[in-house]
Design a protein around this motif. Structure first.
Motif, PDB file in Angstrom:
ATOM      1  N   THR A 252       0.865  -1.181   0.000  1.00 59.06           N
ATOM      2  CA  THR A 252       0.000   0.000   0.000  1.00 59.06           C
ATOM      3  C   THR A 252       0.905   1.236   0.000  1.00 59.06           C
ATOM      4  O   THR A 252       2.091   1.152   0.343  1.00 59.06           O
ATOM      5  CB  THR A 252      -0.876   0.041   1.271  1.00 59.06           C
ATOM      6  OG1 THR A 252      -0.001   0.161   2.380  1.00 59.06           O
ATOM      7  CG2 THR A 252      -1.729  -1.212   1.407  1.00 59.06           C
ATOM      8  N   MET A 253       0.321   2.368  -0.360  1.00 58.34           N
ATOM      9  CA  MET A 253       1.110   3.598  -0.471  1.00 58.34           C
ATOM     10  C   MET A 253       1.838   3.907   0.839  1.00 58.34           C
ATOM     11  O   MET A 253       2.981   4.358   0.846  1.00 58.34           O
ATOM     12  CB  MET A 253       0.170   4.758  -0.846  1.00 58.34           C
ATOM     13  CG  MET A 253       0.880   5.949  -1.405  1.00 58.34           C
ATOM     14  SD  MET A 253       1.837   5.507  -2.862  1.00 58.34           S
ATOM     15  CE  MET A 253       3.115   6.725  -2.780  1.00 58.34           C
ATOM     16  N   SER A 254       1.165   3.628   1.966  1.00 63.51           N
ATOM     17  CA  SER A 254       1.772   4.025   3.237  1.00 63.51           C
ATOM     18  C   SER A 254       3.042   3.226   3.541  1.00 63.51           C
ATOM     19  O   SER A 254       3.838   3.606   4.371  1.00 63.51           O
ATOM     20  CB  SER A 254       0.763   3.887   4.379  1.00 63.51           C
ATOM     21  OG  SER A 254       0.384   2.541   4.454  1.00 63.51           O
ATOM     22  N   GLU A 255       3.228   2.108   2.836  1.00 67.00           N
ATOM     23  CA  GLU A 255       4.444   1.323   3.074  1.00 67.00           C
ATOM     24  C   GLU A 255       5.652   1.878   2.314  1.00 67.00           C
ATOM     25  O   GLU A 255       6.778   1.520   2.610  1.00 67.00           O
ATOM     26  CB  GLU A 255       4.210  -0.130   2.680  1.00 67.00           C
ATOM     27  CG  GLU A 255       3.327  -0.871   3.686  1.00 67.00           C
ATOM     28  CD  GLU A 255       2.971  -2.249   3.184  1.00 67.00           C
ATOM     29  OE1 GLU A 255       3.672  -3.196   3.542  1.00 67.00           O
ATOM     30  OE2 GLU A 255       2.014  -2.349   2.398  1.00 67.00           O
ATOM     31  N   TYR A 256       5.396   2.672   1.322  1.00 63.54           N
ATOM     32  CA  TYR A 256       6.514   3.278   0.590  1.00 63.54           C
ATOM     33  C   TYR A 256       7.054   4.476   1.364  1.00 63.54           C
ATOM     34  O   TYR A 256       6.292   5.182   2.021  1.00 63.54           O
ATOM     35  CB  TYR A 256       6.056   3.753  -0.792  1.00 63.54           C
ATOM     36  CG  TYR A 256       5.831   2.627  -1.771  1.00 63.54           C
ATOM     37  CD1 TYR A 256       6.917   2.040  -2.418  1.00 63.54           C
ATOM     38  CD2 TYR A 256       4.557   2.159  -2.048  1.00 63.54           C
ATOM     39  CE1 TYR A 256       6.717   1.010  -3.320  1.00 63.54           C
ATOM     40  CE2 TYR A 256       4.352   1.122  -2.948  1.00 63.54           C
ATOM     41  CZ  TYR A 256       5.440   0.549  -3.577  1.00 63.54           C
ATOM     42  OH  TYR A 256       5.250  -0.465  -4.456  1.00 63.54           O
ATOM     43  N   THR A 257       8.374   4.697   1.228  1.00 63.05           N
ATOM     44  CA  THR A 257       8.929   5.853   1.924  1.00 63.05           C
ATOM     45  C   THR A 257       8.866   7.094   1.031  1.00 63.05           C
ATOM     46  O   THR A 257       9.292   8.152   1.432  1.00 63.05           O
ATOM     47  CB  THR A 257      10.402   5.618   2.305  1.00 63.05           C
ATOM     48  OG1 THR A 257      11.148   5.407   1.107  1.00 63.05           O
ATOM     49  CG2 THR A 257      10.550   4.437   3.240  1.00 63.05           C
ATOM     50  N   TRP A 258       8.371   6.919  -0.183  1.00 64.71           N
ATOM     51  CA  TRP A 258       8.378   8.060  -1.099  1.00 64.71           C
ATOM     52  C   TRP A 258       6.993   8.400  -1.627  1.00 64.71           C
ATOM     53  O   TRP A 258       6.068   7.596  -1.542  1.00 64.71           O
ATOM     54  CB  TRP A 258       9.334   7.813  -2.266  1.00 64.71           C
ATOM     55  CG  TRP A 258       9.053   6.556  -3.059  1.00 64.71           C
ATOM     56  CD1 TRP A 258       9.561   5.322  -2.822  1.00 64.71           C
ATOM     57  CD2 TRP A 258       8.191   6.428  -4.199  1.00 64.71           C
ATOM     58  NE1 TRP A 258       9.075   4.421  -3.744  1.00 64.71           N
ATOM     59  CE2 TRP A 258       8.246   5.080  -4.607  1.00 64.71           C
ATOM     60  CE3 TRP A 258       7.399   7.310  -4.920  1.00 64.71           C
ATOM     61  CZ2 TRP A 258       7.522   4.580  -5.700  1.00 64.71           C
ATOM     62  CZ3 TRP A 258       6.678   6.827  -6.016  1.00 64.71           C
ATOM     63  CH2 TRP A 258       6.743   5.478  -6.405  1.00 64.71           C
ATOM     64  N   ARG A 259       6.877   9.608  -2.145  1.00 67.93           N
ATOM     65  CA  ARG A 259       5.656  10.090  -2.792  1.00 67.93           C
ATOM     66  C   ARG A 259       6.043  10.652  -4.154  1.00 67.93           C
ATOM     67  O   ARG A 259       7.219  10.900  -4.417  1.00 67.93           O
ATOM     68  CB  ARG A 259       5.008  11.203  -1.953  1.00 67.93           C
ATOM     69  CG  ARG A 259       4.587  10.768  -0.563  1.00 67.93           C
ATOM     70  CD  ARG A 259       3.356   9.862  -0.625  1.00 67.93           C
ATOM     71  NE  ARG A 259       2.947   9.402   0.691  1.00 67.93           N
ATOM     72  CZ  ARG A 259       3.363   8.283   1.270  1.00 67.93           C
ATOM     73  NH1 ARG A 259       4.238   7.490   0.643  1.00 67.93           N
ATOM     74  NH2 ARG A 259       2.921   7.924   2.455  1.00 67.93           N
ATOM     75  N   GLY A 260       5.038  10.919  -4.987  1.00 70.33           N
ATOM     76  CA  GLY A 260       5.323  11.476  -6.314  1.00 70.33           C
ATOM     77  C   GLY A 260       5.604  10.385  -7.318  1.00 70.33           C
ATOM     78  O   GLY A 260       5.109   9.266  -7.182  1.00 70.33           O
ATOM     79  N   VAL A 261       6.447  10.696  -8.300  1.00 65.61           N
ATOM     80  CA  VAL A 261       6.725   9.731  -9.371  1.00 65.61           C
ATOM     81  C   VAL A 261       7.851   8.791  -8.931  1.00 65.61           C
ATOM     82  O   VAL A 261       8.657   9.146  -8.069  1.00 65.61           O
ATOM     83  CB  VAL A 261       7.125  10.452 -10.690  1.00 65.61           C
ATOM     84  CG1 VAL A 261       6.011  11.356 -11.173  1.00 65.61           C
ATOM     85  CG2 VAL A 261       8.429  11.227 -10.520  1.00 65.61           C
ATOM     86  N   PRO A 262       7.925   7.591  -9.530  1.00 61.32           N
ATOM     87  CA  PRO A 262       9.025   6.687  -9.162  1.00 61.32           C
ATOM     88  C   PRO A 262      10.376   7.225  -9.633  1.00 61.32           C
ATOM     89  O   PRO A 262      10.443   8.080 -10.536  1.00 61.32           O
ATOM     90  CB  PRO A 262       8.680   5.378  -9.875  1.00 61.32           C
ATOM     91  CG  PRO A 262       7.590   5.689 -10.832  1.00 61.32           C
ATOM     92  CD  PRO A 262       6.979   7.007 -10.472  1.00 61.32           C
ATOM     93  N   LEU A 263      11.434   6.696  -9.037  1.00 60.96           N
ATOM     94  CA  LEU A 263      12.780   7.194  -9.357  1.00 60.96           C
ATOM     95  C   LEU A 263      13.129   7.037 -10.834  1.00 60.96           C
ATOM     96  O   LEU A 263      13.902   7.845 -11.373  1.00 60.96           O
ATOM     97  CB  LEU A 263      13.816   6.439  -8.521  1.00 60.96           C
ATOM     98  CG  LEU A 263      14.191   7.081  -7.191  1.00 60.96           C
ATOM     99  CD1 LEU A 263      15.185   6.213  -6.444  1.00 60.96           C
ATOM    100  CD2 LEU A 263      14.771   8.493  -7.397  1.00 60.96           C
ATOM    101  N   SER A 264      12.576   6.029 -11.485  1.00 58.65           N
ATOM    102  CA  SER A 264      12.912   5.837 -12.905  1.00 58.65           C
ATOM    103  C   SER A 264      12.619   7.113 -13.706  1.00 58.65           C
ATOM    104  O   SER A 264      13.321   7.416 -14.668  1.00 58.65           O
ATOM    105  CB  SER A 264      12.152   4.646 -13.486  1.00 58.65           C
ATOM    106  OG  SER A 264      10.779   4.825 -13.262  1.00 58.65           O
ATOM    107  N   GLU A 265      11.614   7.872 -13.293  1.00 56.56           N
ATOM    108  CA  GLU A 265      11.313   9.118 -14.023  1.00 56.56           C
ATOM    109  C   GLU A 265      12.323  10.222 -13.707  1.00 56.56           C
ATOM    110  O   GLU A 265      12.414  11.217 -14.415  1.00 56.56           O
ATOM    111  CB  GLU A 265       9.893   9.596 -13.708  1.00 56.56           C
ATOM    112  CG  GLU A 265       8.859   8.726 -14.381  1.00 56.56           C
ATOM    113  CD  GLU A 265       7.483   9.344 -14.372  1.00 56.56           C
ATOM    114  OE1 GLU A 265       7.358  10.568 -14.562  1.00 56.56           O
ATOM    115  OE2 GLU A 265       6.530   8.574 -14.139  1.00 56.56           O
ATOM    116  N   ILE A 266      13.036  10.063 -12.609  1.00 58.06           N
ATOM    117  CA  ILE A 266      14.057  11.061 -12.263  1.00 58.06           C
ATOM    118  C   ILE A 266      15.367  10.690 -12.957  1.00 58.06           C
ATOM    119  O   ILE A 266      16.138  11.552 -13.378  1.00 58.06           O
ATOM    120  CB  ILE A 266      14.256  11.139 -10.725  1.00 58.06           C
ATOM    121  CG1 ILE A 266      12.916  11.232  -9.989  1.00 58.06           C
ATOM    122  CG2 ILE A 266      15.171  12.300 -10.340  1.00 58.06           C
ATOM    123  CD1 ILE A 266      12.092  12.462 -10.267  1.00 58.06           C
TER     124      ILE A 266
END
Ligand code: AR6
Length: 542
Positions: free
Chosen positions: A2-16
């Motif tokens: 679920t979203m709350s388990e991720y430490t990040w928000r926004g787009v995934p790193l691949s887009e960066i």
């Protein structure tokens, strides 16, 4: 998950990154010697030195003037020495250094004595408190012995190899000029060994009128002579570890230091920018640190005097970065204080140490084995971007049009390094940044993150923002970004809103102010509603 388990928000790193892999982005401009890029080693025909044998030094002659680093081994570096009859004569300083380093150095007292023998003016001033504390109290006897028996003799060899390893003069990266220097990691280790032994001439003077007053300090005596706080000792451990590593196995890569200066009339006109914030990929993470954001341009929260307090009592982001990657420290030898429209990019440095803690709890923990791949010029694909925010004595001082414009320009100058002004698309790789200017310099993350969003949008550089464990800030930044992007707000409009906020609103409610602005803007414009929205702003301002 679920979203709350991720430490990040926004787009995934691949887009960066601009690709699935951290290393998929285009490389930075290659090392090609030119009038504004001094390369101190011989560039092989392949363009890329073999990693198992360091490139040969470029040949050249010493230059002793204001445009180049004054080298300890220069024939023109002279030092007053008293002879047996009490007469003072000028002697070649390098000979004194060679003589001092030809004797065995078995403990910190002998090390201090050696250093003082060619820095006699400071005999009564330099007490080497931290150095003595490190080797006599902090390290185990075995560790100290290992240092003096094994590592130090190798550092001495590196010091004395200076005339052989660096033959061409090192230009100073002066203010107002975009200019680059590339050196091999071996050459850097030799220069750092000289800094370790405090051999650089004219660099110890603290007077405002001295020749190098606008340059950082480089000789390590400042570190040795500090009070010997715990974090100073830990910084020294990082440095000793670096020398242990580079003397055990010579690193084969090269590093580029690039100063970028943009004339005032080429800076963006922020209030008129029509670029929509929604064009910027944004990733916000609370769990990673900037130095672990592999493949991205990693921001150094710098001091205008690079390195800040690394040779002193400082131990925050820049200082920690400089001691875990000591090759960064050699920028302090030749980089003049940064002006507001200038930045320094460093490509190719290696990381040598792991650490824990921060500030006074900072600790060297163990060896770090850097697996960052090399680029076509033989540099590690690690780019560190030094940009210095302004220090603020009060929050009010930061919330001012001139200050905001200054920070925008500073970030933009750095972020546009190596970009093609004409290109329409995004500039990869993205940047890894965070609470720039918001620690020692007293800035506000809500404001600085928006400033960096604007600068990244304008530079078309995707942004990964690391909030340093602050989950609330992570969510705030992601939310305000989403809101601004949904409303198709341009950089210019956001700039105008922020200026309005600084003039009218109570500081500390920037996001609430922007939310209200967007709400008002989207209301149908009937006279009644106009009045009502003015009333709501009136209540907000109360
Ligand atoms: N990764 C991500 N965020 C970090 C990290 C990291 N490794 N380290 C710190 N932060 P600060 P400044 C966050 O105070 O205010 C030095 O002496 C953390 O939230 O280093 O720009 C320089 O030489 C921290 O509070 O930067 C300058 O003189 C915030 O970033 C001066 O400090 C700011 O870190 C610059 O001060």
């Amino acid at each position: 998950r679920t979203m709350s388990e991720y430490t990040w928000r926004g787009v995934p790193l691949s887009e960066i990154y601009g690709s699935q892999s951290p290393w998929g982005a285009p490389e930075f401009p290659l090392v090609i010697p030119s009038y504004n890029h001094t390369v101190l080693y011989h560039v092989p025909n392949t363009g890329r030195p073999a990693q198992d044998s360091p490139p040969k030094p470029k040949s050249g002659n010493d230059v002793w003037n204001h445009d180049f680093v004054r080298m300890p081994c220069s024939n023109q570096s002279l030092y007053p020495v008293e002879d047996r009859n009490g007469e003072t004569k000028l002697k070649k300083r390098w000979e004194i250094i060679e003589q001092a380093l030809s004797k065995p150095i078995c403990n910190s007292q002998q090390l201090a004595d050696a250093i003082l023998s060619y820095n006699t003016k400071f005999k009564s001033l330099w007490k080497f408190k931290a150095l003595h504390k490190l080797f006599n109290e902090c390290l185990e006897q075995e560790e100290s012995d290992y240092f003096f028996n094994v590592t130090l003799p190798e550092i001495v060899k590196l010091v004395l190899a200076l005339p052989k390893l660096i033959q061409a003069p090192i230009p100073l990266l002066k203010q107002h000029k975009s200019k680059s220097i590339s050196l091999s990691q071996l050459q850097i280790s030799c220069l750092l060994a000289n800094a370790f032994f405090c051999t650089f001439p004219r660099r110890n003077n603290t007077k405002k009128t001295s020749e190098y007053a606008s340059y950082p300090f480089i000789n390590f005596n400042r570190l040795y002579n500090s009070s010997g706080s715990d974090s100073t000792l830990e910084k020294l451990k990082c440095i000793c570890h670096y020398f242990r590593r580079v003397t055990m196995k010579v690193p084969g890569g090269v590093v580029t230091f690039s100063r970028r200066a943009v004339p005032q009339d080429s800076l963006p006109l922020w209030r008129a920018s029509e670029i929509s914030i929604s064009s910027l990929p944004v990733h916000v993470d609370s769990a990673t640190t900037i130095e672990d954001a592999h493949g991205l341009i990693q921001v150094d929260f710098a001091n205008k005097f690079l390195g800040g307090g690394v040779l002193n009592f400082g131990c925050v982001q820049e200082e920690i970065r400089f001691v875990i990657c000591p090759e960064l420290m050699i920028s302090m030898l030749f980089t003049e204080m940064l002006k507001p429209n200038e930045a320094l990019m460093i490509i190719g440095c290696e990381r040598y140490s792991n650490y824990s803690g921060y500030g006074s709890s900072f600790h060297w923990t163990n060896d770090y084995s850097d697996s960052t791949p090399f680029d076509s010029s033989g540099r590690r694909r690690c780019a560190v971007l030094a940009i210095d925010a302004l220090p603020y004595a009060s929050v009010r001082h930061e919330h001012n049009r001139d200050m905001i414009t200054r920070e925008l320009n500073k970030a933009w100058v750095g972020l546009t390094y190596g970009t093609d002004a004409k290109s329409e698309g995004l500039n990869y790789p993205g940047v890894a940044t965070g609470n720039w200017g918001c620690g020692a310099f007293g800035g506000t993350p809500h404001l600085k993150s928006l400033i960096q969003i604007m600068a990244c949008t304008q530079a078309k550089r995707p942004m990964a923002y690391y909030t340093f464990s602050d989950i609330e800030l992570r969510d705030d930044i992601a939310n305000i970004y989403n809101l601004l992007a949904r409303h198709n707000i341009t950089v210019g409009k956001l700039y105008r809103y922020i200026i309005e906020y600084t003039a009218d609103a109570r500081i500390g409610q920037l996001h609430a102010f922007l939310q209200q602005k967007l709400l008002d803007e989207n209301k149908p414009k009937s006279p009644v509603i106009e009045v009502m929205s003015s009333v709501s702003i009136f209540f907000y301002l109360l």
